[in-house]
Design a protein around this motif. Structure first.
Motif, PDB file in Angstrom:
ATOM      1  N   UNK A   1      31.044  45.455  37.445  1.00  0.00           N
ATOM      2  CA  UNK A   1      32.242  46.102  37.996  1.00  0.00           C
ATOM      3  C   UNK A   1      33.271  45.062  38.427  1.00  0.00           C
ATOM      4  N   UNK A   2      32.794  43.971  39.041  1.00  0.00           N
ATOM      5  CA  UNK A   2      33.691  42.896  39.462  1.00  0.00           C
ATOM      6  C   UNK A   2      34.355  42.240  38.259  1.00  0.00           C
ATOM      7  N   UNK A   3      33.590  42.031  37.210  1.00  0.00           N
ATOM      8  CA  UNK A   3      34.136  41.426  36.004  1.00  0.00           C
ATOM      9  C   UNK A   3      35.203  42.322  35.380  1.00  0.00           C
ATOM     10  N   UNK A   4      34.911  43.615  35.298  1.00  0.00           N
ATOM     11  CA  UNK A   4      35.851  44.550  34.681  1.00  0.00           C
ATOM     12  C   UNK A   4      37.134  44.700  35.496  1.00  0.00           C
ATOM     13  N   UNK A   5      36.999  44.629  36.821  1.00  0.00           N
ATOM     14  CA  UNK A   5      38.161  44.842  37.685  1.00  0.00           C
ATOM     15  C   UNK A   5      38.974  43.583  37.926  1.00  0.00           C
ATOM     16  N   UNK A   6      38.309  42.420  37.891  1.00  0.00           N
ATOM     17  CA  UNK A   6      38.995  41.192  38.291  1.00  0.00           C
ATOM     18  C   UNK A   6      39.042  40.127  37.198  1.00  0.00           C
ATOM     19  N   UNK A   7      37.875  39.666  36.742  1.00  0.00           N
ATOM     20  CA  UNK A   7      37.845  38.510  35.856  1.00  0.00           C
ATOM     21  C   UNK A   7      38.415  38.809  34.467  1.00  0.00           C
ATOM     22  N   UNK A   8      37.912  39.844  33.816  1.00  0.00           N
ATOM     23  CA  UNK A   8      38.333  40.113  32.443  1.00  0.00           C
ATOM     24  C   UNK A   8      39.830  40.361  32.297  1.00  0.00           C
ATOM     25  N   UNK A   9      40.446  41.206  33.141  1.00  0.00           N
ATOM     26  CA  UNK A   9      41.893  41.425  32.972  1.00  0.00           C
ATOM     27  C   UNK A   9      42.708  40.152  33.104  1.00  0.00           C
ATOM     28  N   UNK A  10      42.358  39.309  34.061  1.00  0.00           N
ATOM     29  CA  UNK A  10      43.113  38.073  34.272  1.00  0.00           C
ATOM     30  C   UNK A  10      42.885  37.079  33.140  1.00  0.00           C
ATOM     31  N   UNK A  11      41.645  36.968  32.678  1.00  0.00           N
ATOM     32  CA  UNK A  11      41.359  36.078  31.555  1.00  0.00           C
ATOM     33  C   UNK A  11      42.058  36.562  30.287  1.00  0.00           C
ATOM     34  N   UNK A  12      42.063  37.872  30.072  1.00  0.00           N
ATOM     35  CA  UNK A  12      42.724  38.415  28.890  1.00  0.00           C
ATOM     36  C   UNK A  12      44.225  38.151  28.912  1.00  0.00           C
ATOM     37  N   UNK A  13      44.821  38.197  30.109  1.00  0.00           N
ATOM     38  CA  UNK A  13      46.247  37.911  30.227  1.00  0.00           C
ATOM     39  C   UNK A  13      46.553  36.487  29.805  1.00  0.00           C
ATOM     40  N   UNK A  14      45.740  35.540  30.291  1.00  0.00           N
ATOM     41  CA  UNK A  14      45.928  34.133  29.908  1.00  0.00           C
ATOM     42  C   UNK A  14      45.733  33.954  28.407  1.00  0.00           C
TER      43      UNK A  14
END
Length: 223
Positions: free
Chosen positions: A136-149
């Motif tokens: 849940x943390x990855x889906x809400x925080x890490x993945x969206x930000x990494x995908x943006x970069x």
């Protein structure tokens, strides 16, 4: 003379790559990780300012942090071609990607990696719950930000061969390690074809190959 204190399988490989790109003389001391903990050995931590990799010495100067080291080395050497001059067209693009390597991408990837360790090392009875929470943390925080970069990088690399534009710079070295790890994990490929092609080009550079040969042990495991 600048000496790189090089920790096995660490971000220090990017500093070794930089020194090989510059082609001048430098000192080199290799340190192996503890075979049980995979942490830096005591003699390394005793002289590293943070106990982490990378760090360099230059006379009485001891310096840690990848981007600080890159800037310091370029200040001391004839490395102007690797850093666009102030007020030139590529300067802002260079500064963005040079600092995004550690400030955005690497920090997010490190957080993700720590979460995976937390799942693997959690007690079996609660591992499923921990995995769900971390997911849940990855889906809400890490993945969206990494995908943006990564989406921004993919767009830039679809128009230019290097991160700062038409010329290879220290920004490519700063980002090289983290992208190579992403490539080894299979995070690029079809999702980011221009970025994957860029990583392939970086890995084909003679200086990168020379850095690998001098290291002799690099497999891309933890930093």
């Amino acid at each position: 003379m600048i000496t790189l204190h090089h920790l096995e399988n660490s971000q220090s490989i990017r500093i070794l790559w930089l020194l090989e790109e510059l082609g001048g003389e430098y000192g080199f001391k290799m340190y192996d990780r503890d075979t049980e903990t995979m942490l830096a050995p005591d003699d390394y931590k005793a002289i590293s300012p943070l106990g982490t990799a990378p760090f360099i010495t230059d006379g009485k100067t001891v310096l840690a942090e990848s981007n600080a080291i890159i800037d310091y080395i370029l200040d001391q050497t004839d490395g102007h071609a690797l850093r666009p001059a102030p007020k030139t067209a590529d300067r802002a693009q260079y500064l963005f990607w040079f600092h995004a390597a550690q400030g955005s991408y690497q920090s997010l990837q490190t957080g993700r990696f720590i979460n995976s360790i937390a799942v693997d090392r959690s007690p079996r009875l609660v591992r499923g719950i921990i995995r769900k929470v971390m997911g849940m943390l990855d889906a809400a925080f890490y993945s969206p930000r990494l995908n943006t970069v990564m989406n921004l990088m993919e767009d830039d690399l679809s128009r230019h061969p290097f991160l700062a534009g038409e010329a290879f710079t220290a920004a490519d070295i700063a980002f090289g390690y983290t992208l190579q790890m992403a490539s080894m994990r299979g995070d690029l490929g079809e999702n980011y074809p221009h970025t994957q092609a860029y990583v392939d080009r970086m890995e084909a550079r003679p200086a990168w190959q020379a850095a690998l040969a001098k290291d002799g042990k690099f497999t891309g495991v933890p930093t």
